[in-house]
Design a protein around this motif. Structure first.
Motif, PDB file in Angstrom:
ATOM      1  N   GLY A  62       0.819  -1.197   0.000  1.00 33.64           N
ATOM      2  CA  GLY A  62       0.000   0.000   0.000  1.00 33.64           C
ATOM      3  C   GLY A  62       0.852   1.245   0.000  1.00 33.64           C
ATOM      4  N   THR A  63       0.191   2.373  -0.065  1.00 37.99           N
ATOM      5  CA  THR A  63       0.871   3.670  -0.125  1.00 37.99           C
ATOM      6  C   THR A  63       0.281   4.596   0.919  1.00 37.99           C
ATOM      7  OG1 THR A  63       1.148   3.382  -2.509  1.00 37.99           O
ATOM      8  CG2 THR A  63       1.555   5.570  -1.624  1.00 37.99           C
ATOM      9  N   THR A  64       1.132   5.271   1.658  1.00 37.46           N
ATOM     10  CA  THR A  64       0.672   6.233   2.651  1.00 37.46           C
ATOM     11  C   THR A  64       0.300   7.545   1.980  1.00 37.46           C
ATOM     12  OG1 THR A  64       2.914   7.041   3.043  1.00 37.46           O
ATOM     13  CG2 THR A  64       2.177   5.168   4.351  1.00 37.46           C
ATOM     14  N   LEU A  65      -0.190   8.491   2.789  1.00 35.64           N
ATOM     15  CA  LEU A  65      -0.566   9.792   2.249  1.00 35.64           C
ATOM     16  C   LEU A  65       0.633  10.567   1.730  1.00 35.64           C
ATOM     17  CD1 LEU A  65      -3.140  10.902   4.980  1.00 35.64           C
ATOM     18  CD2 LEU A  65      -3.623   9.981   2.705  1.00 35.64           C
ATOM     19  N   PHE A  66       1.829  10.232   2.223  1.00 35.54           N
ATOM     20  CA  PHE A  66       3.039  10.936   1.797  1.00 35.54           C
ATOM     21  C   PHE A  66       3.766  10.214   0.672  1.00 35.54           C
ATOM     22  CE2 PHE A  66       2.232  11.934   6.248  1.00 35.54           C
ATOM     23  CZ  PHE A  66       2.180  13.316   6.208  1.00 35.54           C
ATOM     24  N   GLY A  67       3.134   9.194   0.085  1.00 35.38           N
ATOM     25  CA  GLY A  67       3.732   8.508  -1.048  1.00 35.38           C
ATOM     26  C   GLY A  67       4.713   7.418  -0.697  1.00 35.38           C
ATOM     27  N   ARG A  68       4.772   7.011   0.552  1.00 33.22           N
ATOM     28  CA  ARG A  68       5.709   5.972   0.955  1.00 33.22           C
ATOM     29  C   ARG A  68       5.070   4.606   0.782  1.00 33.22           C
ATOM     30  NH1 ARG A  68       8.327   5.288   7.025  1.00 33.22           N
ATOM     31  NH2 ARG A  68       9.809   3.617   6.503  1.00 33.22           N
ATOM     32  N   ARG A  69       5.839   3.672   0.212  1.00 36.35           N
ATOM     33  CA  ARG A  69       5.361   2.321   0.007  1.00 36.35           C
ATOM     34  C   ARG A  69       5.533   1.523   1.297  1.00 36.35           C
ATOM     35  NH1 ARG A  69       5.792   0.916  -5.411  1.00 36.35           N
ATOM     36  NH2 ARG A  69       4.727  -1.025  -4.847  1.00 36.35           N
ATOM     37  N   VAL A  70       4.474   0.869   1.738  1.00 36.24           N
ATOM     38  CA  VAL A  70       4.514   0.070   2.951  1.00 36.24           C
ATOM     39  C   VAL A  70       3.770  -1.234   2.721  1.00 36.24           C
ATOM     40  CG1 VAL A  70       4.682   2.043   4.523  1.00 36.24           C
ATOM     41  CG2 VAL A  70       2.438   1.187   3.850  1.00 36.24           C
ATOM     42  N   LEU A  71       4.056  -2.214   3.567  1.00 39.76           N
ATOM     43  CA  LEU A  71       3.337  -3.480   3.566  1.00 39.76           C
ATOM     44  C   LEU A  71       2.306  -3.462   4.691  1.00 39.76           C
ATOM     45  CD1 LEU A  71       6.073  -6.203   2.979  1.00 39.76           C
ATOM     46  CD2 LEU A  71       4.250  -5.530   1.441  1.00 39.76           C
ATOM     47  N   TYR A  72       1.049  -3.652   4.338  1.00 43.20           N
ATOM     48  CA  TYR A  72      -0.017  -3.699   5.326  1.00 43.20           C
ATOM     49  C   TYR A  72      -0.280  -5.152   5.711  1.00 43.20           C
ATOM     50  CZ  TYR A  72      -1.191   1.215   4.685  1.00 43.20           C
ATOM     51  OH  TYR A  72      -1.154   2.581   4.662  1.00 43.20           O
ATOM     52  N   LEU A  73      -0.079  -5.457   6.991  1.00 44.89           N
ATOM     53  CA  LEU A  73      -0.367  -6.786   7.496  1.00 44.89           C
ATOM     54  C   LEU A  73      -1.866  -6.951   7.714  1.00 44.89           C
ATOM     55  CD1 LEU A  73       2.544  -6.993  10.085  1.00 44.89           C
ATOM     56  CD2 LEU A  73       2.411  -8.148   7.879  1.00 44.89           C
ATOM     57  N   PRO A  74      -2.365  -8.178   7.684  1.00 45.80           N
ATOM     58  CA  PRO A  74      -3.818  -8.387   7.853  1.00 45.80           C
ATOM     59  C   PRO A  74      -4.295  -7.927   9.214  1.00 45.80           C
ATOM     60  CG  PRO A  74      -2.628 -10.473   7.952  1.00 45.80           C
ATOM     61  CD  PRO A  74      -1.642  -9.442   7.485  1.00 45.80           C
ATOM     62  N   GLY A  75      -5.489  -7.369   9.244  1.00 41.45           N
ATOM     63  CA  GLY A  75      -6.079  -6.902  10.494  1.00 41.45           C
ATOM     64  C   GLY A  75      -6.835  -8.008  11.208  1.00 41.45           C
ATOM     65  N   PHE A  76      -7.611  -7.597  12.195  1.00 41.13           N
ATOM     66  CA  PHE A  76      -8.302  -8.579  13.037  1.00 41.13           C
ATOM     67  C   PHE A  76      -9.295  -9.406  12.236  1.00 41.13           C
ATOM     68  CE2 PHE A  76     -12.298  -9.387  15.328  1.00 41.13           C
ATOM     69  CZ  PHE A  76     -11.863 -10.368  16.201  1.00 41.13           C
ATOM     70  N   PHE A  77     -10.118  -8.771  11.411  1.00 42.73           N
ATOM     71  CA  PHE A  77     -11.169  -9.498  10.702  1.00 42.73           C
ATOM     72  C   PHE A  77     -10.586 -10.477   9.688  1.00 42.73           C
ATOM     73  CE2 PHE A  77     -13.239  -5.514  12.040  1.00 42.73           C
ATOM     74  CZ  PHE A  77     -14.289  -6.039  12.773  1.00 42.73           C
ATOM     75  N   SER A  78      -9.525 -10.088   8.999  1.00 38.93           N
ATOM     76  CA  SER A  78      -8.877 -11.026   8.073  1.00 38.93           C
ATOM     77  C   SER A  78      -8.273 -12.200   8.821  1.00 38.93           C
ATOM     78  CB  SER A  78      -7.800 -10.286   7.269  1.00 38.93           C
ATOM     79  OG  SER A  78      -8.347  -9.224   6.525  1.00 38.93           O
ATOM     80  N   TYR A  79      -7.660 -11.914   9.948  1.00 38.60           N
ATOM     81  CA  TYR A  79      -7.058 -12.971  10.761  1.00 38.60           C
ATOM     82  C   TYR A  79      -8.135 -13.907  11.302  1.00 38.60           C
ATOM     83  CZ  TYR A  79      -2.634 -14.395  12.924  1.00 38.60           C
ATOM     84  OH  TYR A  79      -1.480 -15.050  13.249  1.00 38.60           O
ATOM     85  N   ALA A  80      -9.239 -13.344  11.786  1.00 35.26           N
ATOM     86  CA  ALA A  80     -10.323 -14.168  12.318  1.00 35.26           C
ATOM     87  C   ALA A  80     -10.942 -15.038  11.227  1.00 35.26           C
ATOM     88  CB  ALA A  80     -11.386 -13.270  12.952  1.00 35.26           C
ATOM     89  N   ARG A  81     -11.105 -14.512  10.024  1.00 38.63           N
ATOM     90  CA  ARG A  81     -11.637 -15.324   8.924  1.00 38.63           C
ATOM     91  C   ARG A  81     -10.702 -16.481   8.600  1.00 38.63           C
ATOM     92  NH1 ARG A  81     -13.430 -10.231   6.773  1.00 38.63           N
ATOM     93  NH2 ARG A  81     -11.454 -10.045   5.626  1.00 38.63           N
ATOM     94  N   HIS A  82      -9.389 -16.253   8.702  1.00 35.58           N
ATOM     95  CA  HIS A  82      -8.440 -17.327   8.458  1.00 35.58           C
ATOM     96  C   HIS A  82      -8.578 -18.425   9.513  1.00 35.58           C
ATOM     97  CE1 HIS A  82      -4.722 -19.442   7.516  1.00 35.58           C
ATOM     98  NE2 HIS A  82      -4.344 -19.295   8.779  1.00 35.58           N
ATOM     99  N   ILE A  83      -8.755 -18.056  10.779  1.00 33.21           N
ATOM    100  CA  ILE A  83      -8.931 -19.056  11.835  1.00 33.21           C
ATOM    101  C   ILE A  83     -10.210 -19.847  11.609  1.00 33.21           C
ATOM    102  CG2 ILE A  83      -9.279 -19.364  14.315  1.00 33.21           C
ATOM    103  CD1 ILE A  83      -7.537 -16.926  14.783  1.00 33.21           C
ATOM    104  N   VAL A  84     -11.285 -19.173  11.200  1.00 34.72           N
ATOM    105  CA  VAL A  84     -12.547 -19.854  10.934  1.00 34.72           C
ATOM    106  C   VAL A  84     -12.398 -20.821   9.767  1.00 34.72           C
ATOM    107  CG1 VAL A  84     -14.935 -19.502  10.189  1.00 34.72           C
ATOM    108  CG2 VAL A  84     -13.948 -18.026  11.933  1.00 34.72           C
ATOM    109  N   SER A  85     -11.648 -20.444   8.743  1.00 36.20           N
ATOM    110  CA  SER A  85     -11.450 -21.318   7.585  1.00 36.20           C
ATOM    111  C   SER A  85     -10.648 -22.568   7.942  1.00 36.20           C
ATOM    112  CB  SER A  85     -10.739 -20.558   6.468  1.00 36.20           C
ATOM    113  OG  SER A  85      -9.423 -20.177   6.871  1.00 36.20           O
TER     114      SER A  85
END
Length: 349
Positions: A62-85
């Motif tokens: 992803g990209t921040t507001l200042f144009g810096r490239r960053v990696l966004y790790l999964p949040g709670f809901f993505s993590y919880a869906r993985h546990i359910v799967s």
């Protein structure tokens, strides 16, 4: 034929047999604590997996507001869906039984401690000596509660950490008790106790003292100055031939303003400790992180053994390792978790 008896006994099942007594407060507190523990367990489950460094889902660029490239790790809901799967919906409640028992024991200890507390209550403008005395009493209750419930915390943490290596070593509470006692002895039930207790004691003292100083030297002085200005009598009206009605001469407009100032001061003082708790919890979080990682380290689970994690000699060794890696606050946030990518070019290039 028998005569009707107006004073005969009531028929069973009528409204006379319905108990109307109030619910026991201790029972209500226990039920409420169990409900809150059950509802919040998925949050703590995901938090623990993040604390031990388990990232099963790939990050996204992803990209921040200042144009810096960053990696966004999964949040709670993505993590919880993985546990359910993987484990189904009931998998979100892995390790809940020890936590429920721990919550019940902690609630009973706190209730008994409050009953034994001094009858005087802490007012909004208590003296420093009184605050320190009551904080010391709370610290003793907190330490006693932690010592009594920490074995169940260790069992719950290890049960949840099995998700990483798919083990079944700590499948049940009784099985966990036998396994820990046979492999590590009594000391195994208190792994990570010291950093956890230090973090809680530090949180308690910092929160109470900061709230006291703010309420005493910030809120009260400002409000007293406003009260002095508001309570000052208004200047007399100029003498004229016209006499206004009696209702306009009553000083009613000044009373609501003074009441608003008092209510605002009370509201500020009541929320000071809550706000201080949020701020102090950020500073004491590394103690909780080191305690949880130490509880699963070198216990026979894949998450606590190389290559996933080095074997730590003590919780201070774990703290030093996390500090060198810049991971002392890993797991403190559920959302907007990102890892900076220094190798990727800027979005403006």
């Amino acid at each position: 034929m028998e005569p009707l008896d107006g004073g005969s006994e009531p028929v069973p099942g009528t409204e006379h047999d319905v108990p109307t007594g109030p619910v026991d407060p201790d029972t209500a507190v226990l039920l409420l604590s169990a409900g809150v523990t059950t509802i919040t367990h998925p949050l703590l489950y995901v938090k623990l997996l993040i604390q031990v460094g388990h990232e099963p889902l790939p990050p996204r660029v992803g990209t921040t507001l200042f144009g810096r490239r960053v990696l966004y790790l999964p949040g709670f809901f993505s993590y919880a869906r993985h546990i359910v799967s993987v484990d189904g919906k009931m998998g979100l409640f892995r390790g809940l039984s020890p936590r429920l028992l721990s919550s019940a024991i902690s609630t009973v200890i706190r209730c008994k401690g409050k009953q034994a507390e001094l009858p005087s209550k802490m007012s909004s403008r208590s003296s420093l000596r009184k605050v320190m005395k009551e904080t010391s009493h709370e610290m003793m209750i907190q330490c006693l509660s932690r010592v009594a419930t920490h074995p169940f915390h260790v069992m719950s943490v290890r049960c949840m950490a099995q998700f990483v290596g798919r083990e079944v070593k700590y499948s049940g509470m009784f099985t966990s008790i036998l396994t820990i006692f046979q492999e590590e002895g009594v000391a195994g039930f208190y792994v990570g106790l010291v950093p956890h207790m230090l973090g809680e004691v530090l949180f308690l003292w910092c929160c109470n003292l900061l709230a006291h100083f703010i309420n005493t030297y910030a809120v009260d002085e400002n409000v007293s100055r406003k009260e002095q200005l508001l309570l000052a009598p208004p200047p007399p009206p100029p003498i004229t031939s016209y006499q206004p009605p009696l209702t306009s001469l009553l000083p009613l407009p000044h009373c609501p303003i003074v009441c608003v100032q008092f209510s605002q001061a009370s509201a500020v003082r009541s929320y000071t400790k809550f706000v201080m708790g949020i701020a102090v919890s950020v500073l004491t979080y590394p103690f909780i992180l080191a305690a949880d990682i130490t509880a699963v380290n070198n216990c026979g689970l894949a998450v606590g053994l190389p290559p996933h994690s080095p074997i730590f000699k003590s919780w201070m060794h774990c703290w030093s390792h996390l500090s060198q890696k810049g991971l002392l606050f890993r797991g403190s946030s559920f959302f907007f978790r990102r890892v900076p990518i220094t190798s990727l070019p800027s979005a403006t290039e």
